[in-house]
Design an enzyme around this catalytic site. Structure first.
Site, PDB file in Angstrom:
ATOM      1  N   GLU A  16      43.125  57.541   9.598  1.00  0.00           N
ATOM      2  CA  GLU A  16      41.604  58.312   9.446  1.00  0.00           C
ATOM      3  C   GLU A  16      41.297  59.694   9.028  1.00  0.00           C
ATOM      4  O   GLU A  16      41.600  60.661   8.671  1.00  0.00           O
ATOM      5  CB  GLU A  16      41.564  58.667  11.017  1.00  0.00           C
ATOM      6  CG  GLU A  16      39.649  58.394  11.587  1.00  0.00           C
ATOM      7  CD  GLU A  16      39.438  56.929  11.599  1.00  0.00           C
ATOM      8  OE1 GLU A  16      39.334  56.850  10.753  1.00  0.00           O
ATOM      9  OE2 GLU A  16      39.426  56.985  12.893  1.00  0.00           O
ATOM     10  N   GLU A 122      26.874  52.981  -1.274  1.00  0.00           N
ATOM     11  CA  GLU A 122      26.233  53.450  -0.025  1.00  0.00           C
ATOM     12  C   GLU A 122      27.248  55.380  -0.967  1.00  0.00           C
ATOM     13  O   GLU A 122      26.450  56.252  -0.762  1.00  0.00           O
ATOM     14  CB  GLU A 122      27.530  53.878   0.967  1.00  0.00           C
ATOM     15  CG  GLU A 122      27.713  55.074   1.768  1.00  0.00           C
ATOM     16  CD  GLU A 122      27.861  54.272   3.321  1.00  0.00           C
ATOM     17  OE1 GLU A 122      28.564  52.695   3.334  1.00  0.00           O
ATOM     18  OE2 GLU A 122      28.137  55.138   4.005  1.00  0.00           O
ATOM     19  N   ASP A 134      36.048  50.870   5.640  1.00  0.00           N
ATOM     20  CA  ASP A 134      34.503  49.570   5.830  1.00  0.00           C
ATOM     21  C   ASP A 134      34.734  48.864   5.220  1.00  0.00           C
ATOM     22  O   ASP A 134      34.317  47.558   6.009  1.00  0.00           O
ATOM     23  CB  ASP A 134      33.338  51.041   6.571  1.00  0.00           C
ATOM     24  CG  ASP A 134      34.141  52.306   7.572  1.00  0.00           C
ATOM     25  OD1 ASP A 134      35.339  51.845   7.284  1.00  0.00           O
ATOM     26  OD2 ASP A 134      33.578  53.111   7.615  1.00  0.00           O
TER      27      ASP A 134
HETATM   28  C1  GLA Z   1      34.003  56.537   7.815  1.00  0.00           C
HETATM   29  C2  GLA Z   1      34.231  56.405   6.661  1.00  0.00           C
HETATM   30  C3  GLA Z   1      35.192  56.013   5.567  1.00  0.00           C
HETATM   31  C4  GLA Z   1      36.461  56.704   6.601  1.00  0.00           C
HETATM   32  C5  GLA Z   1      36.126  56.816   7.782  1.00  0.00           C
HETATM   33  C6  GLA Z   1      37.477  58.153   8.831  1.00  0.00           C
HETATM   34  O1  GLA Z   1      34.056  55.272   8.703  1.00  0.00           O
HETATM   35  O2  GLA Z   1      32.752  55.230   5.469  1.00  0.00           O
HETATM   36  O3  GLA Z   1      35.623  55.799   4.541  1.00  0.00           O
HETATM   37  O4  GLA Z   1      36.604  57.854   5.895  1.00  0.00           O
HETATM   38  O5  GLA Z   1      34.637  57.215   8.063  1.00  0.00           O
HETATM   39  O6  GLA Z   1      37.765  57.415   8.203  1.00  0.00           O
END
Ligand code: GLA
Length: 297
Positions: A16, A122, A134
């Site tokens: 994370e 984004e 993501d």
């Molecule tokens: C969000 C962001 C990702 C990542 C997570 C944390 O979901 O979009 O790119 O940084 O937070 O792991």
């Protein structure tokens, strides 16, 4: 003729807040999805079931359309009908599912390129300096497997999940990434000697250990790493909050729970728990069980 495209939300086993620093992440696709139907027409007409017109979600759709507009073959306009079961602000990457589903309906790009384009949209057009996790999860993850994505080389492979169930608990606390200290923390994480940078270094080591656990089918080992990750998100990265901490504390003493932690960006959203197969618990939604991606209410 219309075109349909669909992309799932995700949880993340480990890794994370390391994607924006070039780390490796372990997202898993979930059963909640966003679907887009595109029908060519005279002008753009964007509708989303269950969302207010001109809600924040529309910025993501516009961002993808604009980004595709700079591609060698820009899309011609039409009607985009969006339906989604991925809740917004729940830490399940609803915006990436939306971006990827829209881009998939409007282009023929291969999935990794599609994911890269959506992340660029984004970053540049919504102004959130997110990493690549993501969007790649939404475009490339497969059921019951962790997607092992190296965010420095932008390459990935799939590893099957060990025998276990995954439970998702919604804290009910909502946030949009743009309204959180996400960007501030990305900067801190890139500054050596800061607590956020320490979180990234330690989380990267945890991901290496998690990959070993996946190789061995060691669900218990994975659970232990999730607990360590939560403590680090709380104390070093500082993206947890009371409701998530309380939930994780309660789950830690619940029989059958192998580990639990806040999942996604934080400052709101959901807690993910790894659970021994067949454990009976109150609350929570099963997202990965033995028969694939199923839901137990
Ligand atoms: C969000 C962001 C990702 C990542 C997570 C944390 O979901 O979009 O790119 O940084 O937070 O792991």
């Amino acid at each position: 003729m219309s075109r349909l495209s669909s992309a799932p939300g995700r949880v993340n086993l480990l890794g994370e807040h390391v994607d924006h620093q070039g780390g490796t992440v372990l997202p898993v696709a979930i059963h909640l999805r966003t679907t887009v139907r595109f029908t060519p027409g005279e002008a753009w007409d964007i509708t989303s079931e269950g969302h207010e017109p001109l809600g924040p979600w529309e910025r993501y759709v516009r961002a993808v359309i604009e980004e595709l507009g700079e591609a060698p073959e820009p899309p011609s306009p039409g009607r985009l009908e969006i339906t989604s079961t991925v809740p917004e602000g729940a830490g399940l990457a609803s915006s990436a599912a939306l971006e990827v589903a829209v881009a998939g309906a409007l282009s023929e790009l291969p999935s990794l390129e599609l994911a890269r384009l959506c992340r660029r949209a984004e970053n540049r057009r919504v102004g959130v300096p997110c990493g690549l996790m993501d969007q790649v999860a939404a475009a490339c993850a497969i059921a019951r497997h962790a997607l092992v994505l190296d965010c420095s080389t932008e390459t990935f492979f799939h590893l099957p999940l060990p025998e276990m169930e995954m439970l998702l608990f919604d804290t009910g606390v909502r946030r949009g990434l743009g309204d959180t200290p996400y960007a501030e923390r990305v900067k801190e994480a890139a500054t050596p000697g800061t607590p956020a940078a320490r979180h990234v270094a330690e989380e990267r080591a945890r991901v290496d250990r998690a990959i070993e656990c996946l190789d061995k089918g060691d669900a218990k080992g994975l659970g232990g790493l999730m607990v360590e990750c939560h403590a680090s998100l709380r104390d070093l990265y500082r993206c947890s909050f009371e409701e998530a901490d309380d939930l994780v504390k309660r789950l830690a003493v619940t029989p059958g729970i192998l580990g639990a932690r806040l999942v996604g960006a934080g400052w709101g959203g959901s807690v993910l728990a790894l659970v021994e197969r067949g454990t009976r618990l109150q609350g929570g939604t099963v997202i990965v069980s033995d028969d694939g991606l199923t839901v137990r209410e």
